[in-house]
Design an enzyme around this catalytic site. Structure first.
Site, short mmCIF file in Angstrom:
data_model
loop_
_atom_site.label_atom_id
_atom_site.label_comp_id
_atom_site.label_asym_id
_atom_site.label_seq_id
_atom_site.Cartn_x
_atom_site.Cartn_y
_atom_site.Cartn_z
N LEU A 69 -2.85 -3.27 -20.48
CA LEU A 69 -3.34 -3.20 -19.15
C LEU A 69 -4.61 -2.58 -19.02
CD1 LEU A 69 -2.68 -3.08 -15.75
CD2 LEU A 69 -1.48 -0.79 -16.20
N ASP A 126 -2.49 5.03 0.33
CA ASP A 126 -2.62 5.71 1.60
C ASP A 126 -1.41 6.29 1.92
OD1 ASP A 126 -4.01 6.83 3.59
OD2 ASP A 126 -4.41 5.05 4.79
N GLU A 136 -6.00 -11.76 -1.63
CA GLU A 136 -4.94 -11.91 -0.74
C GLU A 136 -4.77 -10.54 -0.29
OE1 GLU A 136 -3.25 -14.40 0.53
OE2 GLU A 136 -4.76 -15.76 -0.90
N HIS A 148 0.26 14.44 -2.17
CA HIS A 148 -0.55 14.02 -3.20
C HIS A 148 0.09 14.12 -4.60
CE1 HIS A 148 -3.70 13.32 -0.31
NE2 HIS A 148 -3.99 14.74 -0.20
N ARG A 182 -6.65 -1.65 7.37
CA ARG A 182 -8.36 -1.63 7.24
C ARG A 182 -8.81 -1.51 5.68
NH1 ARG A 182 -7.36 2.95 10.62
NH2 ARG A 182 -7.09 4.76 9.26
N ARG A 223 0.33 19.04 2.86
CA ARG A 223 -0.43 17.52 2.50
C ARG A 223 -0.51 17.48 0.92
NH1 ARG A 223 -3.35 14.51 5.88
NH2 ARG A 223 -4.35 13.67 4.16
N SER A 256 -12.12 8.61 -2.26
CA SER A 256 -13.31 7.76 -1.84
C SER A 256 -14.37 8.77 -1.61
CB SER A 256 -13.10 7.21 -0.40
OG SER A 256 -12.84 7.97 0.67
N GLY A 303 -0.52 12.23 2.88
CA GLY A 303 -0.40 13.25 4.00
C GLY A 303 0.90 13.06 4.99
C1 IPE Z 1 -8.55 5.34 1.79
O1 IPE Z 1 -7.76 6.15 2.48
C2 IPE Z 1 -9.14 5.95 0.45
C3 IPE Z 1 -7.93 6.07 -0.49
C4 IPE Z 1 -6.91 5.72 -0.68
C5 IPE Z 1 -8.58 6.88 -1.77
P1 IPE Z 1 -8.17 7.04 3.53
O2 IPE Z 1 -6.98 7.89 4.22
O3 IPE Z 1 -9.55 7.92 3.24
O4 IPE Z 1 -8.81 5.90 4.80
P2 IPE Z 1 -9.12 6.06 6.19
O5 IPE Z 1 -9.88 7.51 6.45
O6 IPE Z 1 -7.52 6.29 6.97
O7 IPE Z 1 -9.77 4.85 6.57
C1 IPE Z 2 -4.11 8.82 0.44
O1 IPE Z 2 -3.42 9.68 1.26
C2 IPE Z 2 -4.73 9.76 -0.57
C3 IPE Z 2 -6.25 9.95 -0.57
C4 IPE Z 2 -6.83 9.60 0.45
C5 IPE Z 2 -6.81 11.09 -1.19
P1 IPE Z 2 -3.99 10.24 2.45
O2 IPE Z 2 -4.24 11.79 1.88
O3 IPE Z 2 -4.95 9.54 3.10
O4 IPE Z 2 -2.67 10.53 3.57
P2 IPE Z 2 -2.85 10.13 5.14
O5 IPE Z 2 -3.22 8.95 5.38
O6 IPE Z 2 -3.39 11.39 5.62
O7 IPE Z 2 -1.38 10.04 5.42
MG MG Z 3 -5.16 8.30 4.60
#
Ligand code: IPE
Ligand code: IPE
Ligand code: MG
Length: 279
Positions: free
Chosen positions: A144, A33, A220, A50, A207, A46, A78, A36
């Site tokens: 792996l 996560d 863990e 990625h 979360r 953004r 997701s 962005g």
């Molecule tokens: C969780 O990240 C999903 C992935 C890492 C693929 P999100 O950015 O989608 O989660 P929320 O919305 O902050 O809970």
């Molecule tokens: C995780 O980074 C990648 C995916 C969920 C695809 P985010 O895109 O959720 O980045 P933030 O959480 O907005 O910073």
């Molecule tokens: Mg995110």
């Protein structure tokens, strides 16, 4: 490129010290996560976050393989992520396509077995084709196991498993009394891989975001403030170090646990910390 030829002495030291603990996780799952937010912090779009995240994936997969981790699950996309703006979803699918096109050769050469979990038929056809080819090609590798969670949602998986199980009951293949935790698990898309021992989440969110709800019952948890694009192999080692210090009691009390698992850790710990700080 053979990854084992690339290990530096310092790194070898860290990996050996972690191994010496006899407590490395068999399965690490990462909620990748903060791509962005990382991009935003660099005044970039953004998608650049990625892209940088893919670089991190390459390095973390390599470091996990070199460390001898058996399973690595990466939460890459997701089911809820489909609701993001179309341009971002399209960009992410392009990156996934690019990753599969570019990386599978090297993964295969390094004995990595690729698998995937999630509602895969929702992926664009070209991505799904590449993914299936990668899975087939690497199926007999025994290094792996890299499990990509794509179009994945844990509740979706649990409902799907329940549907399949109900069908088997209706067909007389299974009776309701035969439904156990083990048999239920076997209907999940994660059925053939062990539960994660360690879940890492980057970017500080506390979360689970619909990730492996059933499978992480006793995992863990390790949360780092770093955004995924800046998560480096040393951060992975730190997470592993933290993991080796945990006492996993599974509901028991300390004195009931295998004493071998409670052996003093100080000498190896010192070596790891020294190795980490000497970099
Ligand atoms: C969780 O990240 C999903 C992935 C890492 C693929 P999100 O950015 O989608 O989660 P929320 O919305 O902050 O809970
Ligand atoms: C995780 O980074 C990648 C995916 C969920 C695809 P985010 O895109 O959720 O980045 P933030 O959480 O907005 O910073
Ligand atoms: Mg995110």
């Amino acid at each position: 490129m053979n990854w084992n030829d690339e290990i530096t002495t310092g790194e070898h030291e860290i990996q050996q010290a972690l191994h010496a603990s006899g407590r490395l996780p068999q399965h690490i799952a990462i909620i990748m996560d903060g791509n962005g937010r990382w991009a935003q912090s660099q005044s970039l779009p953004r998608l650049a976050g990625h892209k940088q995240g893919v670089e991190t994936v390459r390095d973390i997969v390599k470091a996990s393989s070199q460390t001898g981790i058996k399973y690595l699950t990466l939460y890459a996309f997701s089911l809820e992520n489909w609701k993001r703006p179309q341009t971002e979803v399209r960009g992410l699918m392009k990156l996934l396509e690019h990753y599969l096109n570019k990386e599978v050769d090297e993964l295969h050469k390094n004995n990595v077995r690729i698998t995937a979990i999630g509602k895969l038929n929702a992926l664009p056809k070209n991505v799904l084709t590449l993914l299936q080819a990668a899975i087939e090609r690497t199926a007999t590798n025994d290094g792996l196991t890299l499990c990509l969670a794509l179009s994945y949602g844990a509740r979706w998986d649990i409902v799907r498993a329940t549907q399949l199980l109900a069908l088997d009951v209706r067909r007389g293949k299974l009776s309701p009394e035969d439904i156990t935790e083990e048999s239920f698990s076997s209907y999940l898309t994660t059925g053939s891989i062990p539960d994660p021992d360690l879940v890492i989440r980057t970017s500080g969110e506390l979360r689970i975001s619909n990730f492996l709800l059933w499978e992480i019952a006793y995992a863990e948890l390790y949360v780092t403030q770093k955004n995924f694009p800046e998560f480096a192999r040393t951060d992975l080692y730190e997470a592993l170090l933290s993991y080796t210090q945990r006492e996993r009691r599974f509901g028991l009390i300390s004195s009931q646990l295998d004493t071998k698992n409670n052996a003093p850790q100080s000498s190896y710990l010192k070596r790891v910390v020294d190795a980490l700080t000497n970099r």
